[in-house]
Design a protein around this motif. Structure first.
Motif, PDB file in Angstrom:
ATOM      1  N   GLU A   1       0.829  -1.204   0.000  1.00  0.00           N
ATOM      2  CA  GLU A   1       0.000   0.000   0.000  1.00  0.00           C
ATOM      3  C   GLU A   1       0.867   1.260   0.000  1.00  0.00           C
ATOM      4  N   GLU A   2       1.927   1.252   0.791  1.00  0.00           N
ATOM      5  CA  GLU A   2       2.811   2.418   0.827  1.00  0.00           C
ATOM      6  C   GLU A   2       3.489   2.625  -0.521  1.00  0.00           C
ATOM      7  N   ALA A   3       3.975   1.541  -1.125  1.00  0.00           N
ATOM      8  CA  ALA A   3       4.639   1.645  -2.420  1.00  0.00           C
ATOM      9  C   ALA A   3       3.664   2.139  -3.483  1.00  0.00           C
ATOM     10  N   SER A   4       2.422   1.657  -3.438  1.00  0.00           N
ATOM     11  CA  SER A   4       1.417   2.078  -4.417  1.00  0.00           C
ATOM     12  C   SER A   4       1.089   3.562  -4.260  1.00  0.00           C
ATOM     13  N   ALA A   5       1.019   4.027  -3.007  1.00  0.00           N
ATOM     14  CA  ALA A   5       0.717   5.433  -2.757  1.00  0.00           C
ATOM     15  C   ALA A   5       1.830   6.338  -3.277  1.00  0.00           C
ATOM     16  N   VAL A   6       3.074   5.927  -3.080  1.00  0.00           N
ATOM     17  CA  VAL A   6       4.204   6.703  -3.604  1.00  0.00           C
ATOM     18  C   VAL A   6       4.172   6.710  -5.129  1.00  0.00           C
ATOM     19  N   GLU A   7       3.911   5.553  -5.716  1.00  0.00           N
ATOM     20  CA  GLU A   7       3.853   5.457  -7.169  1.00  0.00           C
ATOM     21  C   GLU A   7       2.766   6.376  -7.737  1.00  0.00           C
ATOM     22  N   ALA A   8       1.616   6.408  -7.075  1.00  0.00           N
ATOM     23  CA  ALA A   8       0.517   7.253  -7.543  1.00  0.00           C
ATOM     24  C   ALA A   8       0.863   8.733  -7.431  1.00  0.00           C
ATOM     25  N   ALA A   9       1.525   9.118  -6.340  1.00  0.00           N
ATOM     26  CA  ALA A   9       1.897  10.519  -6.155  1.00  0.00           C
ATOM     27  C   ALA A   9       2.906  10.980  -7.201  1.00  0.00           C
ATOM     28  N   LEU A  10       3.745  10.059  -7.668  1.00  0.00           N
ATOM     29  CA  LEU A  10       4.794  10.420  -8.617  1.00  0.00           C
ATOM     30  C   LEU A  10       4.372  10.257 -10.078  1.00  0.00           C
ATOM     31  N   ALA A  11       3.268   9.561 -10.330  1.00  0.00           N
ATOM     32  CA  ALA A  11       2.868   9.247 -11.708  1.00  0.00           C
ATOM     33  C   ALA A  11       2.799  10.480 -12.607  1.00  0.00           C
ATOM     34  N   PRO A  12       2.121  11.565 -12.212  1.00  0.00           N
ATOM     35  CA  PRO A  12       2.066  12.725 -13.110  1.00  0.00           C
ATOM     36  C   PRO A  12       3.423  13.376 -13.336  1.00  0.00           C
ATOM     37  N   TRP A  13       4.311  13.258 -12.366  1.00  0.00           N
ATOM     38  CA  TRP A  13       5.641  13.851 -12.517  1.00  0.00           C
ATOM     39  C   TRP A  13       6.525  13.011 -13.425  1.00  0.00           C
ATOM     40  N   ARG A  14       6.344  11.710 -13.401  1.00  0.00           N
ATOM     41  CA  ARG A  14       7.060  10.851 -14.341  1.00  0.00           C
ATOM     42  C   ARG A  14       6.659  11.185 -15.777  1.00  0.00           C
ATOM     43  N   GLU A  15       5.378  11.473 -15.976  1.00  0.00           N
ATOM     44  CA  GLU A  15       4.900  11.835 -17.311  1.00  0.00           C
ATOM     45  C   GLU A  15       5.461  13.190 -17.738  1.00  0.00           C
ATOM     46  N   LYS A  16       5.538  14.113 -16.810  1.00  0.00           N
ATOM     47  CA  LYS A  16       6.036  15.455 -17.115  1.00  0.00           C
ATOM     48  C   LYS A  16       7.534  15.462 -17.365  1.00  0.00           C
ATOM     49  N   PHE A  17       8.270  14.564 -16.693  1.00  0.00           N
ATOM     50  CA  PHE A  17       9.723  14.490 -16.830  1.00  0.00           C
ATOM     51  C   PHE A  17      10.114  13.072 -17.256  1.00  0.00           C
ATOM     52  N   PRO A  18       9.777  12.683 -18.495  1.00  0.00           N
ATOM     53  CA  PRO A  18      10.018  11.289 -18.909  1.00  0.00           C
ATOM     54  C   PRO A  18      11.496  10.922 -18.979  1.00  0.00           C
ATOM     55  N   GLY A  19      12.366  11.906 -19.068  1.00  0.00           N
ATOM     56  CA  GLY A  19      13.790  11.602 -19.162  1.00  0.00           C
ATOM     57  C   GLY A  19      14.476  11.375 -17.839  1.00  0.00           C
ATOM     58  N   VAL A  20      13.760  11.565 -16.731  1.00  0.00           N
ATOM     59  CA  VAL A  20      14.364  11.404 -15.402  1.00  0.00           C
ATOM     60  C   VAL A  20      14.199   9.965 -14.936  1.00  0.00           C
ATOM     61  N   GLU A  21      15.313   9.328 -14.610  1.00  0.00           N
ATOM     62  CA  GLU A  21      15.264   7.987 -14.030  1.00  0.00           C
ATOM     63  C   GLU A  21      14.902   8.110 -12.550  1.00  0.00           C
ATOM     64  N   VAL A  22      13.801   7.468 -12.162  1.00  0.00           N
ATOM     65  CA  VAL A  22      13.295   7.583 -10.796  1.00  0.00           C
ATOM     66  C   VAL A  22      13.401   6.235 -10.094  1.00  0.00           C
ATOM     67  N   VAL A  23      13.956   6.234  -8.913  1.00  0.00           N
ATOM     68  CA  VAL A  23      14.030   5.048  -8.065  1.00  0.00           C
ATOM     69  C   VAL A  23      13.211   5.333  -6.810  1.00  0.00           C
ATOM     70  N   GLU A  24      12.232   4.494  -6.522  1.00  0.00           N
ATOM     71  CA  GLU A  24      11.359   4.695  -5.376  1.00  0.00           C
ATOM     72  C   GLU A  24      11.744   3.736  -4.252  1.00  0.00           C
ATOM     73  N   GLN A  25      11.872   4.278  -3.045  1.00  0.00           N
ATOM     74  CA  GLN A  25      12.201   3.467  -1.879  1.00  0.00           C
ATOM     75  C   GLN A  25      11.183   3.759  -0.784  1.00  0.00           C
ATOM     76  N   THR A  26      10.573   2.705  -0.235  1.00  0.00           N
ATOM     77  CA  THR A  26       9.575   2.858   0.828  1.00  0.00           C
ATOM     78  C   THR A  26       9.929   1.952   2.002  1.00  0.00           C
ATOM     79  N   PRO A  27      11.022   2.215   2.681  1.00  0.00           N
ATOM     80  CA  PRO A  27      11.456   1.359   3.796  1.00  0.00           C
ATOM     81  C   PRO A  27      10.632   1.622   5.058  1.00  0.00           C
ATOM     82  N   VAL A  28      10.579   0.619   5.905  1.00  0.00           N
ATOM     83  CA  VAL A  28       9.932   0.765   7.207  1.00  0.00           C
ATOM     84  C   VAL A  28      10.871   1.507   8.150  1.00  0.00           C
ATOM     85  N   GLY A  29      10.320   2.451   8.901  1.00  0.00           N
ATOM     86  CA  GLY A  29      11.129   3.152   9.884  1.00  0.00           C
ATOM     87  C   GLY A  29      11.104   4.650   9.694  1.00  0.00           C
ATOM     88  N   SER A  30      11.875   5.353  10.505  1.00  0.00           N
ATOM     89  CA  SER A  30      11.903   6.796  10.516  1.00  0.00           C
ATOM     90  C   SER A  30      12.308   7.372   9.171  1.00  0.00           C
TER      91      SER A  30
END
Length: 211
Positions: free
Chosen positions: A131-160
């Motif tokens: 769920e956390e990973a999906s929420a991050v992916e959804a928040a970034l989706a429009p920005w990935r479309e706006k900046f298609p040339g940017v390589e994005v790595v998403e990290q959703t670790p547990v903890g602070s």
């Protein structure tokens, strides 16, 4: 400090230095720096004393500092529950200027019941992580479309989130975090995540104020 806050009205961003605590210990942000970050409505960039251009680049093939190798990642601290366009936009624009990856870090905590000694539920943990990973992916989706040339790595670790961003800063050229503008009777507020990053990150830090 009042003079710096006044000057920041015409600055975008405002850049200030900070005494360093060494290559692995991050910043020592004094009262003036913290007050400036807390009170200005402009982006503030903090650069550690003694930093050099080579610090923002990957080491060369022999493991030596270099200013000609590719840039290290730009790191974005993302709050997917309250994503702010100004914070995300700054990070997505900074990455291609450096021809760097954008590493997005979102830390999250397990339900409070686990803090009271109850056994961890692997299935629940896995579902929460998805769920956390999906929420991050959804928040970034429009920005990935706006900046298609940017390589994005998403990290959703547990903890602070602050701890994970400080860890990510050790191999970053820039760390981008937000600060919600909140006026209280006790004064302006920085927030625990941004506060941790300001004191302990070893890379330059950009703080973006937002509503």
């Amino acid at each position: 400090m009042t003079a710096l806050v006044s000057a920041s009205a015409d600055a975008d961003p405002l850049v200030i230095g900070s005494r360093g605590l060494g290559g692995t210990m991050g910043f020592l942000v004094g009262s003036v720096g913290l007050a400036l970050v807390a009170h200005t409505d402009r982006p503030v960039v903090l650069v550690r004393s003694g930093a050099s251009a080579e610090d923002e680049h990957q080491r060369d093939a022999d493991g030596r500092p270099s200013s000609t190798t590719p840039y290290r990642d730009v790191v974005l601290g993302l709050d997917h529950e309250h994503p702010d366009d100004a914070v995300i936009s700054f990070a997505f624009e900074a990455a291609p200027r450096r021809s760097a990856r954008l590493r997005v870090v979102h830390g999250w905590n397990q339900p409070p019941c686990f803090a009271y000694g109850l056994p961890s539920d692997p299935l629940l943990n896995a579902e929460l992580a998805r769920e956390e990973a999906s929420a991050v992916e959804a928040a970034l989706a429009p920005w990935r479309e706006k900046f298609p040339g940017v390589e994005v790595v998403e990290q959703t670790p547990v903890g602070s989130a602050g701890d994970h961003l400080v860890d990510a800063a050790r191999d970053a050229s820039l760390v981008v975090v937000g600060r919600r503008i909140r006026r209280t009777p006790l004064g302006a507020h920085i927030g625990p995540v941004t506060h941790a990053v300001l004191h302990h990150a070893t890379a330059p830090v950009v703080v973006i104020p937002h509503e």
